[in-house]
Structure formats: structure tokens, C-alpha cells
Design an enzyme around this catalytic site. Structure first.
Site, PDB file in Angstrom:
ATOM      1  N   ASP A 135       0.821  -1.223   0.000  1.00 37.33           N
ATOM      2  CA  ASP A 135       0.000   0.000   0.000  1.00 37.33           C
ATOM      3  C   ASP A 135       0.855   1.274   0.000  1.00 37.33           C
ATOM      4  O   ASP A 135       0.324   2.373   0.128  1.00 37.33           O
ATOM      5  CB  ASP A 135      -0.980  -0.003   1.189  1.00 37.33           C
ATOM      6  CG  ASP A 135      -0.280   0.078   2.554  1.00 37.33           C
ATOM      7  OD1 ASP A 135       0.972   0.079   2.594  1.00 37.33           O
ATOM      8  OD2 ASP A 135      -0.995   0.130   3.576  1.00 37.33           O
ATOM      9  N   GLU A 142       0.976   4.479   7.204  1.00 40.84           N
ATOM     10  CA  GLU A 142       0.006   4.040   6.209  1.00 40.84           C
ATOM     11  C   GLU A 142      -0.421   5.232   5.335  1.00 40.84           C
ATOM     12  O   GLU A 142      -0.175   6.389   5.696  1.00 40.84           O
ATOM     13  CB  GLU A 142      -1.209   3.439   6.929  1.00 40.84           C
ATOM     14  CG  GLU A 142      -0.889   2.202   7.786  1.00 40.84           C
ATOM     15  CD  GLU A 142      -0.568   0.939   6.973  1.00 40.84           C
ATOM     16  OE1 GLU A 142      -0.141   1.055   5.811  1.00 40.84           O
ATOM     17  OE2 GLU A 142      -0.737  -0.167   7.527  1.00 40.84           O
TER      18      GLU A 142
END
Ligand code: PGA
Length: 261
Positions: A135, A142
Site C-alpha cells: 500500500d 500508512e
């Protein structure tokens, strides 16, 4: 960014180990930033092999790991402390008191501030190793993480938890929260080395190397750092648009370096 495309994952780990050995040879007191996950394992094995042949010593080194799961005991076999002890620390001459992880108990915001303070006290990281998540995360930053973030608690995405479930009994056992260096923390390192291997990393490698700098692809922040080396195997490099150019630049760069040695 120096983009180096190598023929195999094995060559990536050898070149990564070269950089660590050069760093420790130049300065045995180096502060090393270390990473966990599947990709760095081969690099640590290569470092162990060289250690066994007396080619490198960690005796005077200090290390800071990027991140740690919140909710696992340090002795849990999937804690990053256990991972590092198993994959590297227990088999080399490093002083365990000089190996650091973000604390995961008590007030996590304060624990983050303490980690930042100990990084400053150690003089900052000389060489930071990074993997990359599918990702786009670096450490556990993140997508959406501030590009200026510092060490703090961070919730894992479902994608990261699914990617990491292979190390646990089930998806449910993968922690939902981590403590992680921030992107700003990582960008403070004097030199950064990102390694990525395998086809499942090819799309994200194209995004962070050739796409815009965006918090949605945290690794793209590395475009802002003056000294980043990215080591890729052919599979991870297969979606790069400018692969031929990187190969040409690298050929010139390495011939210049060979002339100077
Ligand atoms: P991996 O993880 O090496 O297990 O693919 C990389 C990362 O999440 O940083």
C-alpha cells in the site's frame, strides 16, 4: 533517488549488505535504522554470513528499529524485538542495550516523544533500511500519514494486516495498532536504503518512484531526500517506465565509482 535494478533478490541482499558493511567500516560507531518484514531477512542473512567470516562487526553500533506492534509482549515470536533478536542480534557481537524499539506500553504519545529524543541523543541515523508495503507504507506510516509525522501510534490498514497475516495464525491475531517512526523521522536519516523484491511490489514501486509526492503513497516522500538508494530486483522493477534510463545512469555511476577505488 538512485534507482538500482539488479538481476535477483539475492543480488539485492548482497548490495544492501555491502552498504551496511561500508557504513560500519567507515564508522564502527554508526547508528543504523533497521526494518522488519519478509524482504530484509535475506539482507540480515548476508550480514550474518559476512560476520561469520570476520568481514563486519556490530560491536560499537547502535540500532533503532522503525516500528513495533502494540499489544504483543516483547517475547511474542512475532514482535519486532523477537524478529530482530532471531534474525540478527543474537548471532552477532552487538550490545543488546544499544538496540532500540519504540515502547508500546503506557502513554503512547509520550513513548513516541521519548523515541524521538533518544534518536537525537544518539546523533541521528546514519543509514536507514526500509522495505515498502504493497500500500506504499514505509515503516507503519500508512497512506494518509503526514509527510512531517514523527514517532507515534498508528493504526494498520486492513491491507497491511492481510499482508502480514502470513506470519500469524490468523488475520484476527494480527495487531491493529503499531508504534512507528514518522515519515519526518525517516527523512532525518543521513542516508536511506529502500529494498523491494518480487512482482507484488512492482506497482507500488512505480508509484513511489515515478508518481507525484503524496501522503497517499508514503514512500513517495523519499523523493524529497537527497541521499536515497533504491535496490530492486527485475520483478519489482518491471512496471517502471524509465527503467532503461535508470540502468544507463547506474552504469555510468558505477564506472565512475570504480575509477575512484
Ligand atoms: P515485506 O514488508 O518485506 O514483508 O513485504 C515490507 C513492509 O511492510 O515494509
Amino acid at each position: 533517488m538512485r534507482i538500482v535494478i539488479l538481476e535477483s533478490a539475492e543480488s539485492v541482499s548482497q548490495r544492501a549488505a555491502d552498504l551496511f558493511c561500508d557504513q560500519l567500516k567507515r564508522n564502527p560507531n554508526s547508528v543504523l535504522g533497521l526494518a522488519t518484514g519478509g524482504t530484509p531477512v535475506a539482507t540480515y542473512r548476508e550480514l550474518l554470513r559476512r560476520y561469520d567470516q570476520n568481514q563486519v562487526s556490530f560491536e560499537h553500533a547502535t540500532t533503532f528499529n522503525l516500528d513495533e506492534y502494540v499489544g504483543l509482549e516483547p517475547a511474542h515470536e512475532q514482535s519486532y524485538r523477537s524478529f530482530m533478536n532471531r534474525e540478527l542480534f543474537e548471532s552477532v557481537d552487538i550490545d543488546l542495550a544499544q538496540t532500540h524499539f519504540p515502547a508500546t506500553l503506557g502513554d503512547l504519545t509520550e513513548a513516541g516523544q521519548r523515541y524521538e529524543a533518544s534518536l537525537v541523543e544518539a546523533g541521528g541515523i546514519d543509514l536507514q533500511l526500509l522495505g515498502i508495503g504493497t500500500d506504499g507504507h514505509i515503516a507503519f506510516n500508512e497512506p494518509g500519514s503526514s509527510l512531517a509525522s514523527r514517532t507515534r501510534p498508528k493504526a494498520l490498514t486492513q491491507r497491511t494486516r492481510m499482508d502480514n497475516a502470513r506470519f500469524f495464525d490468523s488475520l484476527e491475531s494480527v495487531p491493529k495498532l503499531s508504534m512507528t517512526m514518522g515519515i519526518g523521522t525517516i527523512l532525518d536519516a543521513k542516508q536511506i536504503l529502500l529494498i523491494a523484491t518480487g512482482q507484488n511490489k512492482s506497482k507500488v514501486c512505480r508509484k513511489f518512484i515515478e508518481g507525484p509526492v503524496t501522503a497517499l503513497v508514503p514512500a513517495s516522500a523519499l523523493q524529497m531526500h537527497p541521499r536515497v538508494t533504491v535496490l530492486l530486483d527485475e520483478e519489482a522493477a518491471q512496471d517502471l517506465e524509465r527503467a532503461d534510463y535508470y540502468r544507463e545512469v547506474e552504469a555510468i555511476q558505477s564506472s565512475l565509482e570504480n575509477q575512484n577505488t
